[in-house]
Design a protein around this motif. Sequence first.
Motif, PDB file in Angstrom:
ATOM      1  N   VAL A 128       0.845  -1.196   0.000  1.00 27.52           N
ATOM      2  CA  VAL A 128       0.000   0.000   0.000  1.00 27.52           C
ATOM      3  C   VAL A 128       0.879   1.243   0.000  1.00 27.52           C
ATOM      4  N   SER A 129       1.957   1.181   0.782  1.00 32.25           N
ATOM      5  CA  SER A 129       2.852   2.326   0.897  1.00 32.25           C
ATOM      6  C   SER A 129       3.507   2.639  -0.455  1.00 32.25           C
ATOM      7  N   VAL A 163      -7.893   6.620  11.130  1.00 29.81           N
ATOM      8  CA  VAL A 163      -7.240   5.399  10.643  1.00 29.81           C
ATOM      9  C   VAL A 163      -7.065   5.478   9.121  1.00 29.81           C
ATOM     10  N   GLY A 164      -5.823   5.498   8.672  1.00 33.32           N
ATOM     11  CA  GLY A 164      -5.568   5.635   7.230  1.00 33.32           C
ATOM     12  C   GLY A 164      -5.757   7.084   6.844  1.00 33.32           C
ATOM     13  N   CYS A 165      -4.889   7.955   7.395  1.00 31.96           N
ATOM     14  CA  CYS A 165      -5.120   9.411   7.375  1.00 31.96           C
ATOM     15  C   CYS A 165      -4.657  10.092   6.106  1.00 31.96           C
ATOM     16  N   GLY A 166      -4.037   9.364   5.162  1.00 31.53           N
ATOM     17  CA  GLY A 166      -3.549  10.011   3.948  1.00 31.53           C
ATOM     18  C   GLY A 166      -2.528  11.081   4.287  1.00 31.53           C
ATOM     19  N   ILE A 167      -2.635  12.247   3.639  1.00 32.91           N
ATOM     20  CA  ILE A 167      -1.674  13.312   3.921  1.00 32.91           C
ATOM     21  C   ILE A 167      -2.286  14.358   4.855  1.00 32.91           C
ATOM     22  N   GLY A 168      -3.340  13.930   5.589  1.00 36.20           N
ATOM     23  CA  GLY A 168      -3.768  14.673   6.769  1.00 36.20           C
ATOM     24  C   GLY A 168      -4.836  15.733   6.599  1.00 36.20           C
ATOM     25  N   LYS A 169      -5.339  15.920   5.380  1.00 33.57           N
ATOM     26  CA  LYS A 169      -6.304  17.024   5.206  1.00 33.57           C
ATOM     27  C   LYS A 169      -7.594  16.796   6.018  1.00 33.57           C
ATOM     28  N   PRO A 170      -8.203  15.583   5.972  1.00 35.12           N
ATOM     29  CA  PRO A 170      -9.422  15.400   6.771  1.00 35.12           C
ATOM     30  C   PRO A 170      -9.166  15.557   8.275  1.00 35.12           C
ATOM     31  N   ALA A 171      -8.031  15.078   8.769  1.00 35.69           N
ATOM     32  CA  ALA A 171      -7.738  15.175  10.213  1.00 35.69           C
ATOM     33  C   ALA A 171      -7.651  16.636  10.640  1.00 35.69           C
ATOM     34  N   SER A 195     -10.264   3.973   3.804  1.00 38.29           N
ATOM     35  CA  SER A 195      -9.001   3.265   4.050  1.00 38.29           C
ATOM     36  C   SER A 195      -9.208   1.775   4.301  1.00 38.29           C
ATOM     37  N   ILE A 196     -10.386   1.378   4.783  1.00 38.58           N
ATOM     38  CA  ILE A 196     -10.569  -0.024   5.172  1.00 38.58           C
ATOM     39  C   ILE A 196     -10.565  -0.948   3.950  1.00 38.58           C
ATOM     40  N   ASN A 197     -10.758  -0.344   2.763  1.00 37.19           N
ATOM     41  CA  ASN A 197     -10.706  -1.131   1.519  1.00 37.19           C
ATOM     42  C   ASN A 197      -9.297  -1.656   1.241  1.00 37.19           C
ATOM     43  N   HIS A 198      -8.304  -1.142   1.953  1.00 35.43           N
ATOM     44  CA  HIS A 198      -6.932  -1.647   1.814  1.00 35.43           C
ATOM     45  C   HIS A 198      -6.606  -2.699   2.881  1.00 35.43           C
ATOM     46  N   MET A 199      -7.554  -3.017   3.735  1.00 33.67           N
ATOM     47  CA  MET A 199      -7.239  -3.843   4.915  1.00 33.67           C
ATOM     48  C   MET A 199      -8.093  -5.102   4.942  1.00 33.67           C
ATOM     49  N   ASP A 200      -7.686  -6.030   5.800  1.00 23.86           N
ATOM     50  CA  ASP A 200      -8.565  -7.145   6.106  1.00 23.86           C
ATOM     51  C   ASP A 200      -9.645  -6.573   7.040  1.00 23.86           C
ATOM     52  N   ARG A 201     -10.871  -6.480   6.552  1.00 23.44           N
ATOM     53  CA  ARG A 201     -11.884  -5.723   7.285  1.00 23.44           C
ATOM     54  C   ARG A 201     -12.144  -6.265   8.694  1.00 23.44           C
ATOM     55  N   PRO A 202     -12.328  -7.597   8.877  1.00 22.37           N
ATOM     56  CA  PRO A 202     -12.612  -8.079  10.238  1.00 22.37           C
ATOM     57  C   PRO A 202     -11.495  -7.722  11.230  1.00 22.37           C
ATOM     58  N   THR A 203     -10.226  -7.855  10.789  1.00 19.56           N
ATOM     59  CA  THR A 203      -9.110  -7.548  11.696  1.00 19.56           C
ATOM     60  C   THR A 203      -9.088  -6.058  12.036  1.00 19.56           C
ATOM     61  N   THR A 227      -6.199  -3.414  -2.860  1.00 17.16           N
ATOM     62  CA  THR A 227      -7.569  -3.033  -2.517  1.00 17.16           C
ATOM     63  C   THR A 227      -8.492  -4.225  -2.705  1.00 17.16           C
ATOM     64  N   SER A 228      -9.419  -4.414  -1.776  1.00 11.34           N
ATOM     65  CA  SER A 228     -10.456  -5.423  -2.009  1.00 11.34           C
ATOM     66  C   SER A 228     -11.804  -4.790  -1.687  1.00 11.34           C
ATOM     67  N   LEU A 229     -12.828  -5.284  -2.335  1.00 12.39           N
ATOM     68  CA  LEU A 229     -14.162  -4.705  -2.149  1.00 12.39           C
ATOM     69  C   LEU A 229     -15.100  -5.723  -1.530  1.00 12.39           C
TER      70      LEU A 229
END
Length: 270
Positions: free
Chosen positions: A13-14, A72-80, A142-150, A188-190
């Motif tokens: 992802v990085s 979680v999964g903050c990108g380059i910080g604009k939303p935060a 961001s969760i689309n890049h992750m194992d959702r349950p974990t 990415t997974s959907l």
Amino acid sequence: MTSPSAVPPGGTVSDYYSSLGPLLQMAWDDNFHFGYWDGPSDTRSVQEATDRFTDLLIERLRVGPGDRVLDVGCGIGKPAMRLASATGAGVLGITISELQVKQATESARLAELSDRVAFQYADAMAMPFGDGSFDAVLAFESINHMDRPTALREMARVLRPGGRVVLTDVTPPGDGSYQPDDDPAVVTSLTRLEDWPGLVGDAGLVLDELTDVTENTKDTANRMIDGILRCRREFEARHGVSVQEVLDAAKSALPTVPSAGCAIVVAHKP
Ligand SMILES: C[S@@+](CC[C@H](N)C(=O)[O-])C[C@H]1O[C@@H](n2cnc3c(N)ncnc32)[C@H](O)[C@@H]1O
């Protein structure tokens, strides 16, 4: 603005964001998420529409001064930074990209928000935080890049009882054309909208809202293409790499989803 590097074979992802991030910043916005429009007559710019989507999630977080929010999964910080400015809450953003931590930290410094907004490298699927450390969790596209349950179990763990999780997820087109890819280079997974009540419940959370906002976000793909065409020459001159190379590299890391949808999920920890 940083220069793009190639996504190596089996890239992470990085790697993907190191390659695509600079193009996204120039062709889209520092918000690395969908725009939200009312419909075809909505004339909002990409910047306005992406900020608006952030605002819709900020409302749902229901936080204020003194609260501590994990992005979680903050990108380059604009939303935060927008979240901290709008609510007075403190925000810690985490990302799996060292480059993004650096960019986001510098942006917070320039915006004079470093006293309330910080960023650090961390894997959302194994977070280095104690149980109940946060009043709310935001996970914006961001969760689309992750194992959702974990990832959801981790979000539930670090949240205090009564705290809310607000997230968006990318959903597959309704025509069944999406095929999950087992290739580890696909970052990415959907999952379908209908899977969300089960995912939330299995993580020990209570679902408060599940909204399909595809009708509002669906202009994103066309606007992104327009943005890429508009900045193409400038990007290539500035970075010395062709847009096509960047897109080809990103394609190997993405499933083929011509018309992905978007959902808002809100839940709380009982
Ligand atoms: C599409 S971007 C969204 C960024 C940001 N939320 C925004 O709206 O601008 C996805 C983000 O998720 C982060 N990410 C992906 N997998 C992650 C993981 N396992 N742990 C932490 N962050 C992760 C990426 O580094 C990136 O910052």
